[in-house]
Design an enzyme around this catalytic site. Structure first.
Site, PDB file in Angstrom:
ATOM      1  N   THR A  86       0.805  -1.215   0.000  1.00  0.00           N
ATOM      2  CA  THR A  86       0.000   0.000   0.000  1.00  0.00           C
ATOM      3  C   THR A  86       0.843   1.273   0.000  1.00  0.00           C
ATOM      4  O   THR A  86       1.835   1.365   0.715  1.00  0.00           O
ATOM      5  CB  THR A  86      -0.978   0.036   1.202  1.00  0.00           C
ATOM      6  OG1 THR A  86      -1.682   1.301   1.149  1.00  0.00           O
ATOM      7  CG2 THR A  86      -0.275  -0.093   2.536  1.00  0.00           C
ATOM      8  N   SER A 164      -5.640  15.156 -13.129  1.00  0.00           N
ATOM      9  CA  SER A 164      -7.040  15.226 -13.550  1.00  0.00           C
ATOM     10  C   SER A 164      -7.429  16.673 -13.790  1.00  0.00           C
ATOM     11  O   SER A 164      -6.788  17.594 -13.266  1.00  0.00           O
ATOM     12  CB  SER A 164      -7.869  14.628 -12.405  1.00  0.00           C
ATOM     13  OG  SER A 164      -9.203  14.992 -12.506  1.00  0.00           O
ATOM     14  N   TYR A 177     -10.125  14.512  -3.071  1.00  0.00           N
ATOM     15  CA  TYR A 177      -9.407  14.053  -4.263  1.00  0.00           C
ATOM     16  C   TYR A 177      -8.819  15.247  -5.020  1.00  0.00           C
ATOM     17  O   TYR A 177      -7.643  15.247  -5.407  1.00  0.00           O
ATOM     18  CB  TYR A 177     -10.396  13.268  -5.134  1.00  0.00           C
ATOM     19  CG  TYR A 177      -9.922  12.897  -6.517  1.00  0.00           C
ATOM     20  CD1 TYR A 177      -9.121  11.784  -6.717  1.00  0.00           C
ATOM     21  CD2 TYR A 177     -10.312  13.644  -7.639  1.00  0.00           C
ATOM     22  CE1 TYR A 177      -8.704  11.430  -8.004  1.00  0.00           C
ATOM     23  CE2 TYR A 177      -9.908  13.299  -8.918  1.00  0.00           C
ATOM     24  CZ  TYR A 177      -9.103  12.192  -9.101  1.00  0.00           C
ATOM     25  OH  TYR A 177      -8.702  11.847 -10.363  1.00  0.00           O
ATOM     26  N   SER A 178      -9.646  16.296  -5.229  1.00  0.00           N
ATOM     27  CA  SER A 178      -9.174  17.471  -5.968  1.00  0.00           C
ATOM     28  C   SER A 178      -7.979  18.106  -5.269  1.00  0.00           C
ATOM     29  O   SER A 178      -7.020  18.533  -5.919  1.00  0.00           O
ATOM     30  CB  SER A 178     -10.282  18.514  -6.089  1.00  0.00           C
ATOM     31  OG  SER A 178     -11.370  17.985  -6.778  1.00  0.00           O
ATOM     32  N   ALA A 179      -8.054  18.166  -3.936  1.00  0.00           N
ATOM     33  CA  ALA A 179      -6.953  18.772  -3.174  1.00  0.00           C
ATOM     34  C   ALA A 179      -5.649  18.026  -3.446  1.00  0.00           C
ATOM     35  O   ALA A 179      -4.591  18.643  -3.651  1.00  0.00           O
ATOM     36  CB  ALA A 179      -7.277  18.746  -1.684  1.00  0.00           C
ATOM     37  N   LYS A 181      -4.852  16.326  -6.090  1.00  0.00           N
ATOM     38  CA  LYS A 181      -4.409  16.515  -7.479  1.00  0.00           C
ATOM     39  C   LYS A 181      -3.834  17.927  -7.682  1.00  0.00           C
ATOM     40  O   LYS A 181      -2.872  18.100  -8.427  1.00  0.00           O
ATOM     41  CB  LYS A 181      -5.569  16.243  -8.446  1.00  0.00           C
ATOM     42  CG  LYS A 181      -6.037  14.785  -8.468  1.00  0.00           C
ATOM     43  CD  LYS A 181      -4.932  13.838  -8.938  1.00  0.00           C
ATOM     44  CE  LYS A 181      -5.441  12.434  -9.232  1.00  0.00           C
ATOM     45  NZ  LYS A 181      -4.367  11.493  -9.580  1.00  0.00           N
TER      46      LYS A 181
HETATM   47  P1  NDP Z   1      -8.538   2.706 -10.728  1.00  0.00           P
HETATM   48  O1  NDP Z   1      -9.393   2.893  -9.525  1.00  0.00           O
HETATM   49  O2  NDP Z   1      -9.051   1.858 -11.843  1.00  0.00           O
HETATM   50  O3  NDP Z   1      -7.125   2.134 -10.296  1.00  0.00           O
HETATM   51  C1  NDP Z   1      -6.485   2.632  -9.188  1.00  0.00           C
HETATM   52  C2  NDP Z   1      -5.235   1.816  -8.962  1.00  0.00           C
HETATM   53  O4  NDP Z   1      -4.592   2.275  -7.758  1.00  0.00           O
HETATM   54  C3  NDP Z   1      -5.515   0.344  -8.789  1.00  0.00           C
HETATM   55  O5  NDP Z   1      -4.507  -0.421  -9.397  1.00  0.00           O
HETATM   56  C4  NDP Z   1      -5.499   0.168  -7.287  1.00  0.00           C
HETATM   57  O6  NDP Z   1      -5.165  -1.173  -6.997  1.00  0.00           O
HETATM   58  C5  NDP Z   1      -4.400   1.153  -6.883  1.00  0.00           C
HETATM   59  N1  NDP Z   1      -4.512   1.590  -5.487  1.00  0.00           N
HETATM   60  C6  NDP Z   1      -5.628   2.023  -4.841  1.00  0.00           C
HETATM   61  N2  NDP Z   1      -5.344   2.300  -3.556  1.00  0.00           N
HETATM   62  C7  NDP Z   1      -4.024   2.040  -3.386  1.00  0.00           C
HETATM   63  C8  NDP Z   1      -3.138   2.105  -2.280  1.00  0.00           C
HETATM   64  N3  NDP Z   1      -3.565   2.493  -1.072  1.00  0.00           N
HETATM   65  N4  NDP Z   1      -1.851   1.766  -2.455  1.00  0.00           N
HETATM   66  C9  NDP Z   1      -1.403   1.342  -3.674  1.00  0.00           C
HETATM   67  N5  NDP Z   1      -2.185   1.269  -4.760  1.00  0.00           N
HETATM   68  C10 NDP Z   1      -3.484   1.604  -4.617  1.00  0.00           C
HETATM   69  O7  NDP Z   1      -8.175   4.187 -11.241  1.00  0.00           O
HETATM   70  P2  NDP Z   1      -8.188   4.805 -12.708  1.00  0.00           P
HETATM   71  O8  NDP Z   1      -7.501   3.880 -13.627  1.00  0.00           O
HETATM   72  O9  NDP Z   1      -9.558   5.271 -13.012  1.00  0.00           O
HETATM   73  O10 NDP Z   1      -7.300   6.113 -12.485  1.00  0.00           O
HETATM   74  C11 NDP Z   1      -5.897   6.095 -12.715  1.00  0.00           C
HETATM   75  C12 NDP Z   1      -5.384   7.516 -12.566  1.00  0.00           C
HETATM   76  O11 NDP Z   1      -6.086   8.370 -13.475  1.00  0.00           O
HETATM   77  C13 NDP Z   1      -5.590   8.102 -11.165  1.00  0.00           C
HETATM   78  O12 NDP Z   1      -4.488   8.863 -10.793  1.00  0.00           O
HETATM   79  C14 NDP Z   1      -6.815   8.986 -11.358  1.00  0.00           C
HETATM   80  O13 NDP Z   1      -6.873  10.054 -10.447  1.00  0.00           O
HETATM   81  C15 NDP Z   1      -6.591   9.494 -12.777  1.00  0.00           C
HETATM   82  N6  NDP Z   1      -7.830   9.945 -13.401  1.00  0.00           N
HETATM   83  C16 NDP Z   1      -8.818   9.060 -13.708  1.00  0.00           C
HETATM   84  C17 NDP Z   1      -9.998   9.511 -14.250  1.00  0.00           C
HETATM   85  C18 NDP Z   1     -11.102   8.593 -14.617  1.00  0.00           C
HETATM   86  O14 NDP Z   1     -12.193   9.097 -14.999  1.00  0.00           O
HETATM   87  N7  NDP Z   1     -10.921   7.286 -14.540  1.00  0.00           N
HETATM   88  C19 NDP Z   1     -10.230  10.947 -14.499  1.00  0.00           C
HETATM   89  C20 NDP Z   1      -9.116  11.784 -14.157  1.00  0.00           C
HETATM   90  C21 NDP Z   1      -7.959  11.290 -13.618  1.00  0.00           C
HETATM   91  P3  NDP Z   1      -5.461  -1.921  -5.605  1.00  0.00           P
HETATM   92  O15 NDP Z   1      -6.873  -1.602  -5.226  1.00  0.00           O
HETATM   93  O16 NDP Z   1      -5.200  -3.332  -5.929  1.00  0.00           O
HETATM   94  O17 NDP Z   1      -4.460  -1.367  -4.649  1.00  0.00           O
END
Ligand code: NDP
Length: 287
Positions: A86, A164, A177-179, A181
């Site tokens: 994590t 984002s 979340y916005s904060a 980013k």
């Molecule tokens: P997902 O929710 O599909 O994936 C998030 C990933 O982060 C997963 O692999 C998850 O895996 C991992 N994760 C979550 N919590 C933790 C943690 N505590 N430690 C380590 N890993 C963690 O996200 P998206 O693919 O939708 O988004 C990817 C990026 O794009 C992000 O930065 C998001 O802010 C940005 N973004 C996405 C948008 C969208 O509409 N999808 C819009 C704008 C920006 P696991 O749970 O196995 O740990």
């Protein structure tokens, strides 16, 4: 008449002189992708695999990472490995970078993409949640960058930061979340300035994404956002392309991100209004 004409000629020259992306640019490169068990990160891993990169992926869920690694090897990755843990834990963030050093002997590209779970709704006053999200979405990015810098300086590599629209303009219902980013923009844009002053040849690409069709985003916002999501496979490729070309920022998709942001400095209230008008409030679940 002459000045706009010269401007057009210069713009044309600038764009045609820019290097085009070729998948070979990432062949054999050593790349870390965080948050690669699902969503955009998973798609980036598959694209990198097809391009023949050495890939180290990370997230918390080991079973999913294992499957992504298997698929990457089938797709032609030069090598593919995972580390699970994590990003709440800064020691883990640093450990992932150490693993790249041990397993890959260096690093060419660090793709910071993971994002912690948050709620979609009015700000609920939970300060502890804001702190935890800052640790996952911001501080771990800082910790990984700091640990990776010696290797990235050596390879004259790249840092790719996935952010984002919510990190460029105020968005309702995603306040914590916005904060996090916005914090990324402050840190990495300032760091880029220092790299420039110190002639550090490590590029920083900040990716400003709109709504993308990942499972988590659709679950959180599909009922509320009056916007069609863009495909995650294409988004993932655009991020890699921008990173490989050492772009300063990526706006994906351009029309729904860069163009509205042009209003920010001149008509902020209008932009705020346009952002608010993209939500269907009756679809919002009350916290
Ligand atoms: P997902 O929710 O599909 O994936 C998030 C990933 O982060 C997963 O692999 C998850 O895996 C991992 N994760 C979550 N919590 C933790 C943690 N505590 N430690 C380590 N890993 C963690 O996200 P998206 O693919 O939708 O988004 C990817 C990026 O794009 C992000 O930065 C998001 O802010 C940005 N973004 C996405 C948008 C969208 O509409 N999808 C819009 C704008 C920006 P696991 O749970 O196995 O740990």
């Amino acid at each position: 008449i002459l000045i706009p004409f010269l401007g057009l000629v210069l713009a044309f020259w600038f764009y045609s002189a820019r290097e085009n992306f070729k998948p070979e640019m990432l062949k054999g490169k050593r790349v870390i992708v965080t948050g690669a068990s699902t969503g955009i990160g998973e798609q980036m891993a598959y694209h990198l695999a097809r391009m023949g990169s050495h890939i180290l992926i990370t997230a918390r869920t080991e079973a999913k990472l294992q499957k992504v690694v298997e698929r990457c090897l089938e797709l032609g990755a030069a090598s593919a490995r995972y580390v699970s843990g994590t990003m709440e834990d800064m020691a883990f963030a640093e450990h992932v970078v150490k693993e790249a050093e041990t397993l890959l002997g260096g690093l060419d590209m660090l793709i910071l993409n993971h994002v912690g779970t948050s709620y979609f709704g009015y700000f609920n006053g939970d300060v502890g949640h804001v702190r935890k999200l800052l640790e996952i979405n911001f501080l771990s990015y800082v910790a990984m960058t700091t640990s990776a810098l010696p290797m990235l300086k050596e390879s004259e590599g790249s840092i790719v930061v996935v952010s984002s629209m919510a990190g460029k303009v105020g968005f309702p219902f995603t306040v914590p979340y916005s904060a996090t980013k916005f914090a990324l923009d402050g840190f990495f844009s300032s760091l880029r300035q220092e790299f420039s002053i110190q002639s550090v040849n490590v590029s920083i690409t900040l990716c400003i994404l709109g709504f993308i069709d990942t499972e988590s985003a659709l679950r959180a916002a599909a009922e509320v956002l009056l916007v069609a999501p863009a495909p995650r496979e294409e988004c993932a490729l655009e991020i890699l392309r921008a990173g490989a070309l050492r772009r300063r920022e990526l706006y994906y998709r351009y029309g729904s991100t860069r163009l509205p942001l042009l209003l920010r400095d001149w008509a902020a209230e209008l932009l705020d209004y346009l952002v608010r008008s993209r939500y269907r409030l009756d679809g919002l679940k009350r916290n």
